[in-house]
Motif scaffolding. Structure first.
Motif, PDB file in Angstrom:
ATOM      1  N   SER A 138      44.706  51.009  46.304  1.00 51.12           N
ATOM      2  CA  SER A 138      44.273  50.348  44.880  1.00 51.12           C
ATOM      3  C   SER A 138      45.739  49.890  44.496  1.00 51.12           C
ATOM      4  O   SER A 138      46.718  49.993  44.992  1.00 51.12           O
ATOM      5  CB  SER A 138      44.092  51.280  44.196  1.00 51.12           C
ATOM      6  N   MET A 139      45.517  48.726  43.692  1.00 49.45           N
ATOM      7  CA  MET A 139      46.734  48.405  42.909  1.00 49.45           C
ATOM      8  C   MET A 139      47.630  49.423  42.181  1.00 49.45           C
ATOM      9  O   MET A 139      48.787  49.613  42.205  1.00 49.45           O
ATOM     10  CB  MET A 139      46.275  47.186  42.004  1.00 49.45           C
ATOM     11  N   ALA A 140      46.657  50.419  41.844  1.00 46.49           N
ATOM     12  CA  ALA A 140      47.412  51.592  41.126  1.00 46.49           C
ATOM     13  C   ALA A 140      48.082  52.481  42.391  1.00 46.49           C
ATOM     14  O   ALA A 140      48.706  53.551  41.967  1.00 46.49           O
ATOM     15  CB  ALA A 140      46.316  52.410  40.295  1.00 46.49           C
ATOM     16  N   LYS A 214      43.563  41.423  30.605  1.00 41.53           N
ATOM     17  CA  LYS A 214      44.677  40.513  30.933  1.00 41.53           C
ATOM     18  C   LYS A 214      44.455  40.225  32.614  1.00 41.53           C
ATOM     19  O   LYS A 214      44.838  39.227  32.835  1.00 41.53           O
ATOM     20  CB  LYS A 214      45.989  41.367  30.656  1.00 41.53           C
ATOM     21  N   MET A 215      44.151  41.322  33.317  1.00 38.66           N
ATOM     22  CA  MET A 215      44.112  41.095  34.776  1.00 38.66           C
ATOM     23  C   MET A 215      42.808  40.561  35.418  1.00 38.66           C
ATOM     24  O   MET A 215      42.820  39.822  36.174  1.00 38.66           O
ATOM     25  CB  MET A 215      44.463  42.492  35.286  1.00 38.66           C
ATOM     26  N   GLY A 216      41.977  40.718  34.367  1.00 34.47           N
ATOM     27  CA  GLY A 216      40.508  40.120  34.991  1.00 34.47           C
ATOM     28  C   GLY A 216      39.975  41.083  36.135  1.00 34.47           C
ATOM     29  O   GLY A 216      40.403  42.005  36.365  1.00 34.47           O
ATOM     30  N   LEU A 241      46.982  44.807  51.733  1.00 33.76           N
ATOM     31  CA  LEU A 241      46.422  43.511  51.304  1.00 33.76           C
ATOM     32  C   LEU A 241      46.086  43.944  49.655  1.00 33.76           C
ATOM     33  O   LEU A 241      45.109  44.550  49.309  1.00 33.76           O
ATOM     34  CB  LEU A 241      45.158  42.930  51.869  1.00 33.76           C
ATOM     35  N   LEU A 242      47.016  43.190  48.667  1.00 30.06           N
ATOM     36  CA  LEU A 242      46.707  43.331  47.404  1.00 30.06           C
ATOM     37  C   LEU A 242      45.762  42.228  46.775  1.00 30.06           C
ATOM     38  O   LEU A 242      45.886  41.125  47.286  1.00 30.06           O
ATOM     39  CB  LEU A 242      47.982  43.194  46.602  1.00 30.06           C
ATOM     40  N   VAL A 243      44.450  42.577  46.215  1.00 30.09           N
ATOM     41  CA  VAL A 243      43.553  41.401  45.843  1.00 30.09           C
ATOM     42  C   VAL A 243      43.595  41.646  44.209  1.00 30.09           C
ATOM     43  O   VAL A 243      43.084  42.828  43.631  1.00 30.09           O
ATOM     44  CB  VAL A 243      42.433  41.460  46.660  1.00 30.09           C
TER      45      VAL A 243
HETATM   46  C1  LIG Z   1      39.667  50.485  34.531  1.00 23.75           C
HETATM   47  C2  LIG Z   1      39.144  51.170  35.756  1.00 23.75           C
HETATM   48  C3  LIG Z   1      40.118  51.666  36.747  1.00 23.75           C
HETATM   49  C4  LIG Z   1      40.314  51.328  38.142  1.00 23.75           C
HETATM   50  C5  LIG Z   1      41.041  51.937  39.131  1.00 23.75           C
HETATM   51  C6  LIG Z   1      41.482  51.005  40.330  1.00 23.75           C
HETATM   52  O1  LIG Z   1      42.094  51.611  41.256  1.00 23.75           O
HETATM   53  C7  LIG Z   1      42.120  49.711  39.742  1.00 23.75           C
HETATM   54  C8  LIG Z   1      43.311  49.814  39.377  1.00 23.75           C
HETATM   55  C9  LIG Z   1      43.792  48.449  38.700  1.00 23.75           C
HETATM   56  C10 LIG Z   1      44.948  48.252  38.374  1.00 23.75           C
HETATM   57  C11 LIG Z   1      46.198  48.819  38.425  1.00 23.75           C
HETATM   58  C12 LIG Z   1      47.176  48.621  38.021  1.00 23.75           C
HETATM   59  C13 LIG Z   1      48.481  48.715  38.026  1.00 23.75           C
HETATM   60  C14 LIG Z   1      49.414  47.990  37.569  1.00 23.75           C
HETATM   61  C15 LIG Z   1      50.724  48.156  37.633  1.00 23.75           C
HETATM   62  O2  LIG Z   1      51.094  49.508  38.487  1.00 23.75           O
HETATM   63  C16 LIG Z   1      51.704  47.243  38.361  1.00 23.75           C
HETATM   64  O3  LIG Z   1      53.132  47.698  38.617  1.00 23.75           O
HETATM   65  C17 LIG Z   1      51.326  47.123  39.750  1.00 23.75           C
HETATM   66  C18 LIG Z   1      52.119  46.024  40.843  1.00 23.75           C
HETATM   67  C19 LIG Z   1      51.352  45.770  41.827  1.00 23.75           C
HETATM   68  C20 LIG Z   1      51.708  44.292  42.195  1.00 23.75           C
HETATM   69  O4  LIG Z   1      51.461  43.289  41.420  1.00 23.75           O
HETATM   70  O5  LIG Z   1      52.542  43.921  43.129  1.00 23.75           O
END
Ligand SMILES: CCCCC[C@H](O)/C=C/C=C\C=C\C=C\[C@@H](O)[C@@H](O)CCCC(=O)O
Ligand SMILES: NC(=O)c1ccc[n+]([C@@H]2O[C@H](COP(=O)([O-])OP(=O)(O)OC[C@H]3O[C@@H](n4cnc5c(N)ncnc54)[C@H](O)[C@@H]3O)[C@@H](O)[C@H]2O)c1
Length: 257
Positions: A138-140, A214-216, A241-243
């Protein structure tokens, strides 16, 4: 890697991202074992795939990635049915800060359990054909996710595990590539259920909504296309792969050694 004649295992295959991964793999010629705890939804998906592609191309095995025994049985059934395993998509996952230990057990320990148990089927050193493992991180897993700290920890763990397995595989000559897809917000039940699953962080729900606005959001099929790239491009090993919002980019990590 061409997918014709290849066998894939997808965990969490019944819904959301896992369903999209299953569909794109079958569409591209792979035989796919659907592993999930949601029997009803998995059977509905299999019925639809049977109608479009033929019933011989998919298999459903009820499997909870928290259970080593169920994973062992599902992998053996898959290997017996299709003659081996070439691709694994460790996708099963939940987000529940109120049940954070279960979240850890499924999202991180489940990925480790399946990976370690599938090695005997895929590892060239033990008679396997090699192949590729793609984990759904995940992006998380790449940065802080303040509304879901435990969930974010599981995804950081999946990233670290994937990068480590990629190197271990090279040195050990397993013949298996390990990659991860890191999606932003994806339109699935997991996202829909977020307001009920923030636990002690439910007071941060509005921040969550702002992040999504913000992120969509992206459609699960966009993530599946990224997974297909990580499966088929044999140059990819240890790649992430970040999407997000229909943009994709390969993550570069700081050199630590
Ligand atoms: C609202 C439902 C939760 C979904 C969880 C799922 O895993 C999605 C997560 C989506 C976004 C997470 C965002 C985190 C953002 C910051 O940590 C940022 O620092 C991440 C940087 C990544 C990058 O852009 O290189
Ligand atoms: N939706 C998002 O915004 C998003 C973003 C990044 C990463 N992810 C990750 O993508 C993966 C799939 O999530 P989704 O959004 O498609 O969720 P989803 O809830 O739509 O689908 C999850 C699937 O996993 C199955 N599952 C849950 N626990 C299981 C277990 N113990 N054993 C086997 N199967 C199990 C469910 O039955 C379901 O079919 C998860 O790992 C999630 O963390 C989701």
């Amino acid at each position: 890697m061409a997918l014709n004649g290849k066998t894939a295992v997808v965990t969490g295959a019944a819904l959301g991202i896992g369903r999209a991964i299953t569909e794109i793999l079958v569409k591209n010629g792979a035989k796919v074992a659907l592993l999930d705890v949601n029997e009803a939804e998995a059977k509905t998906l299999k019925k639809a795939l049977d109608k479009q592609y033929g019933q011989e191309n998919t298999l459903f095995v009820k499997c909870d990635v928290e259970s080593e025994e169920q994973i062992k049985a599902a992998l053996q059934t898959t290997a017996d049915t299709f003659g081996g395993i070439d691709i694994v998509c460790n996708n099963a996952g939940i987000l529940n800060e109120g049940e954070w230990e279960k979240t850890v057990s499924i999202n991180l320990l489940g990925v480790i359990r399946v990976t370690y148990l599938v090695l005997k089927h895929m590892n060239k050193l033990s008679g396997g054909r090699g192949g590729v493992v793609v984990n759904t991180a995940s992006m998380a897993g790449l940065g802080p996710f303040l509304t879901c700290p435990a969930y974010s920890a599981t995804k950081h763990g999946v990233v670290g595990f994937t990068r480590s397995m990629a190197l271990a595989s090279i040195v050990s000559d397993y013949g298996i590539r390990f990659n991860a897809v890191c999606p932003g917000f994806v339109q699935t039940d997991l996202m829909d259920n977020i307001p009920n699953n923030l636990g002690q962080f439910s007071h941060l729900a509005d921040i969550e909504k702002e992040m999504v606005e913000k992120m969509g959001t992206i459609h699960p099929s966009v993530v599946a296309e990224c997974v297909l790239e990580l499966v088929t491009d044999e140059r990819k090993n240890g790649d992430h792969l970040l999407v997000k919002s229909n943009q994709k980019s390969y993550v570069t990590f700081p050199e630590v050694l």
